[in-house]
Design a protein around this motif. Sequence first.
Motif, mmCIF file in Angstrom:
data_model
loop_
_atom_site.group_PDB
_atom_site.id
_atom_site.type_symbol
_atom_site.label_atom_id
_atom_site.label_comp_id
_atom_site.label_asym_id
_atom_site.label_seq_id
_atom_site.Cartn_x
_atom_site.Cartn_y
_atom_site.Cartn_z
ATOM 1 N N TYR A 3 12.671 5.522 -8.409
ATOM 2 C CA TYR A 3 13.035 5.098 -7.053
ATOM 3 C C TYR A 3 12.101 3.993 -6.553
ATOM 4 C CZ TYR A 3 13.710 5.154 -2.016
ATOM 5 O OH TYR A 3 13.949 4.763 -0.720
ATOM 6 N N LEU A 4 10.815 4.169 -6.759
ATOM 7 C CA LEU A 4 9.846 3.165 -6.304
ATOM 8 C C LEU A 4 10.042 1.833 -7.030
ATOM 9 C CD1 LEU A 4 6.632 5.357 -6.070
ATOM 10 C CD2 LEU A 4 7.972 4.442 -4.161
ATOM 11 N N LEU A 5 10.366 1.895 -8.319
ATOM 12 C CA LEU A 5 10.621 0.664 -9.066
ATOM 13 C C LEU A 5 11.824 -0.074 -8.501
ATOM 14 C CD1 LEU A 5 10.050 1.828 -12.767
ATOM 15 C CD2 LEU A 5 8.542 0.428 -11.346
ATOM 16 N N VAL A 6 12.885 0.662 -8.231
ATOM 17 C CA VAL A 6 14.083 0.046 -7.651
ATOM 18 C C VAL A 6 13.761 -0.539 -6.280
ATOM 19 C CG1 VAL A 6 16.414 0.485 -6.802
ATOM 20 C CG2 VAL A 6 15.651 1.544 -8.932
ATOM 21 N N LEU A 29 9.422 8.750 2.009
ATOM 22 C CA LEU A 29 8.323 9.472 1.361
ATOM 23 C C LEU A 29 7.960 10.731 2.149
ATOM 24 C CD1 LEU A 29 6.054 6.476 0.278
ATOM 25 C CD2 LEU A 29 7.697 7.757 -1.106
ATOM 26 N N ALA A 30 8.077 10.665 3.484
ATOM 27 C CA ALA A 30 7.821 11.855 4.296
ATOM 28 C C ALA A 30 8.874 12.924 4.018
ATOM 29 C CB ALA A 30 7.815 11.488 5.780
ATOM 30 N N GLY A 31 10.132 12.503 3.885
ATOM 31 C CA GLY A 31 11.191 13.449 3.572
ATOM 32 C C GLY A 31 11.013 14.076 2.203
ATOM 33 N N THR A 32 10.546 13.278 1.246
ATOM 34 C CA THR A 32 10.279 13.794 -0.104
ATOM 35 C C THR A 32 9.189 14.864 -0.066
ATOM 36 O OG1 THR A 32 10.865 11.644 -1.058
ATOM 37 C CG2 THR A 32 9.618 13.156 -2.452
ATOM 38 N N ALA A 33 8.088 14.571 0.607
ATOM 39 C CA ALA A 33 6.995 15.533 0.720
ATOM 40 C C ALA A 33 7.433 16.785 1.482
ATOM 41 C CB ALA A 33 5.802 14.886 1.424
ATOM 42 N N LEU A 34 8.294 16.599 2.481
ATOM 43 C CA LEU A 34 8.783 17.732 3.261
ATOM 44 C C LEU A 34 9.582 18.690 2.392
ATOM 45 C CD1 LEU A 34 9.120 19.061 6.047
ATOM 46 C CD2 LEU A 34 11.149 17.622 6.388
ATOM 47 N N TRP A 35 10.439 18.150 1.518
ATOM 48 C CA TRP A 35 11.228 19.024 0.648
ATOM 49 C C TRP A 35 10.337 19.742 -0.362
ATOM 50 C CZ3 TRP A 35 16.629 19.575 1.024
ATOM 51 C CH2 TRP A 35 17.173 20.457 0.092
ATOM 52 N N TRP A 36 9.348 19.020 -0.903
ATOM 53 C CA TRP A 36 8.422 19.639 -1.859
ATOM 54 C C TRP A 36 7.658 20.789 -1.228
ATOM 55 C CZ3 TRP A 36 5.954 14.684 -4.375
ATOM 56 C CH2 TRP A 36 6.849 14.161 -5.331
ATOM 57 N N SER A 37 7.244 20.633 0.003
ATOM 58 C CA SER A 37 6.426 21.663 0.652
ATOM 59 C C SER A 37 7.254 22.823 1.171
ATOM 60 C CB SER A 37 5.620 21.044 1.799
ATOM 61 O OG SER A 37 6.497 20.513 2.789
ATOM 62 N N SER A 38 8.560 22.645 1.212
ATOM 63 C CA SER A 38 9.427 23.715 1.692
ATOM 64 C C SER A 38 9.701 24.715 0.571
ATOM 65 C CB SER A 38 10.753 23.138 2.196
ATOM 66 O OG SER A 38 11.545 22.686 1.103
ATOM 67 N N GLY A 39 10.283 25.827 0.933
ATOM 68 C CA GLY A 39 10.662 26.814 -0.066
ATOM 69 C C GLY A 39 12.057 26.596 -0.606
ATOM 70 N N VAL A 80 0.847 -1.209 0.000
ATOM 71 C CA VAL A 80 0.000 0.000 0.000
ATOM 72 C C VAL A 80 0.872 1.245 0.000
ATOM 73 C CG1 VAL A 80 -1.639 1.345 1.373
ATOM 74 C CG2 VAL A 80 -1.976 -1.119 1.083
ATOM 75 N N LEU A 81 1.931 1.231 0.781
ATOM 76 C CA LEU A 81 2.821 2.385 0.872
ATOM 77 C C LEU A 81 3.459 2.687 -0.480
ATOM 78 C CD1 LEU A 81 3.789 4.354 3.061
ATOM 79 C CD2 LEU A 81 5.749 2.836 3.447
ATOM 80 N N ILE A 82 3.878 1.640 -1.190
ATOM 81 C CA ILE A 82 4.508 1.826 -2.492
ATOM 82 C C ILE A 82 3.500 2.266 -3.546
ATOM 83 C CG2 ILE A 82 5.680 0.646 -4.391
ATOM 84 C CD1 ILE A 82 7.040 -1.127 -2.298
ATOM 85 N N ILE A 83 2.385 1.551 -3.628
ATOM 86 C CA ILE A 83 1.435 1.778 -4.723
ATOM 87 C C ILE A 83 0.578 3.017 -4.493
ATOM 88 C CG2 ILE A 83 -0.523 0.805 -5.965
ATOM 89 C CD1 ILE A 83 0.650 -1.981 -5.346
ATOM 90 N N VAL A 84 0.021 3.154 -3.307
ATOM 91 C CA VAL A 84 -0.921 4.243 -3.051
ATOM 92 C C VAL A 84 -0.201 5.544 -2.703
ATOM 93 C CG1 VAL A 84 -2.850 5.023 -1.629
ATOM 94 C CG2 VAL A 84 -2.686 2.615 -2.309
ATOM 95 N N VAL A 85 0.620 5.512 -1.654
ATOM 96 C CA VAL A 85 1.296 6.734 -1.218
ATOM 97 C C VAL A 85 2.367 7.154 -2.219
ATOM 98 C CG1 VAL A 85 2.605 7.837 0.622
ATOM 99 C CG2 VAL A 85 0.842 6.145 1.187
ATOM 100 N N GLY A 86 3.261 6.226 -2.558
ATOM 101 C CA GLY A 86 4.313 6.560 -3.512
ATOM 102 C C GLY A 86 3.765 6.849 -4.888
#
Length: 469
Positions: free
Chosen positions: A36-39, A88-98, A16-22
């Motif tokens: 990244y998700l494929l790897v 995935l949390a770190g990825t979203a954190l960078w996207w939401s940052s300036g 679920v984490l890979i398919i839905v969230v990622g």
Amino acid sequence: MTLSAAGVVVTCLLAVLIIVVGGSMVRSATDVVLVYLLVFCQFYGLRPVLFVLGLDRPAPEQQFFASDTTGVLATTTLGVVVFLGATLAGTALWWSSGLPGWGPCFGRHDVSLDRLLKVSLWLTAGAVVVSAVLLARHGGVGGLIAAAKFDKALAGLFVLRMLPSIGAVVSVATFLEAAGRPGRRTVAALGLACAVVDAFAVFLWGSRSVLVVIAATVILGLRRRRSESSAPTPAAGSRSSRPRGAVVVRLALAVVLVVATAGTLRIVRDDLTQGEVLDVYAEAGPARQMSLATNATYFDAAMLAFRDWPAHNEPRAGEDFVTGFVALVPRLVWADKPDAIAPGRWFRQHYQPEKVNGWPMGAAGLWYLNFGWVGLLLGGLLSGLLLGAVAKEQRRRPDHGYNRAVAVMVGVFVLGLGWDSDSVVRIVIWVVPLWLVARYVSPRPAARAPSDPQIPYLRHETQHPAHPQ
């Protein structure tokens, strides 16, 4: 193997984490997040699913005991879930940052097809010369592969392997870019031919990965010919209107091609170096063969790490990361450089002292070996910040053949499974050369020759990160 409810639950949670969230973060077929998700699926997602379905057992089987395998499967999968969740949390954190993105290897401007072809031809020519010298020295294809992979006779010459590796990226980029331009079929054919030659030159070093990734890049990176761009670019992290069906079809084709190519190359390599297919592969069932062909047994090694550390061994306390940083010093400069730089080598020799090759367990396993469960959180977060920065930069750059090829290669060979002990080395040997190439093949408009035809690409403010297919 006997399964527990916990093992099934955490395996489903991983899926679920890979398919839905990622999957909700993916924007195109060559998005670095998708790569990244494929790897991650290949090295950490496939094996637990096979175990849960009863299609295979952990390998090598003599290292596992039926009495503790069930619990270790659940624990290891939970550790992988924690690491991926933090990523995935770190990825979203960078996207939401300036904060800005990071990806110097991406071209900042429209790409010059003439310059791409020129670099491709020069790098391929260099790879052919180096390969010819090594083939003559080691008595043919089988002898060279054995010298590189099993005898370690080419230790200290690894930098030479990067010549065809970078050449393969530029060549497949040439193919992708030329295939999207009317009347450039000859250039496209030359680019694809150079990509195959370069990938084969890497195969001579015993590595199948570049050939496999080149095949996947061709499927994921091709675009329909267009004369103009249209849709606006959503902000990083926002939902795209891009049709998901086309991405799924390309993804399915790429997976089939990767498995088929990897299996074929595994058989060819064994025949060339051993005269026959090794029993460990020939006598395995279909699920085990697929796992061995794609090097997907990282999870199995991680199971040993979660079982035996810290129960029977002291945590590494960062030793593997320090050793990985030392790998930046070339062996030609440091004569007494340690042989066991890769952590997977010492890890396998802990269980099988007579073996030369290693059992890499991936970023999650490495962070656990060094810092335990806290390491999974910290390592995952660091990996996610890097992934988010690269993805953010990719989406700000033009969607041409060079950037698509670079995205796949960086996703596989630099980002991999996340930040680990070899990440600094991979950035140096991959990102730095690709940055230099990007500066040449994607120059400022004023630096272009008037005769160099370009397809207009709109910039970040007006362009969708990947053209509709």
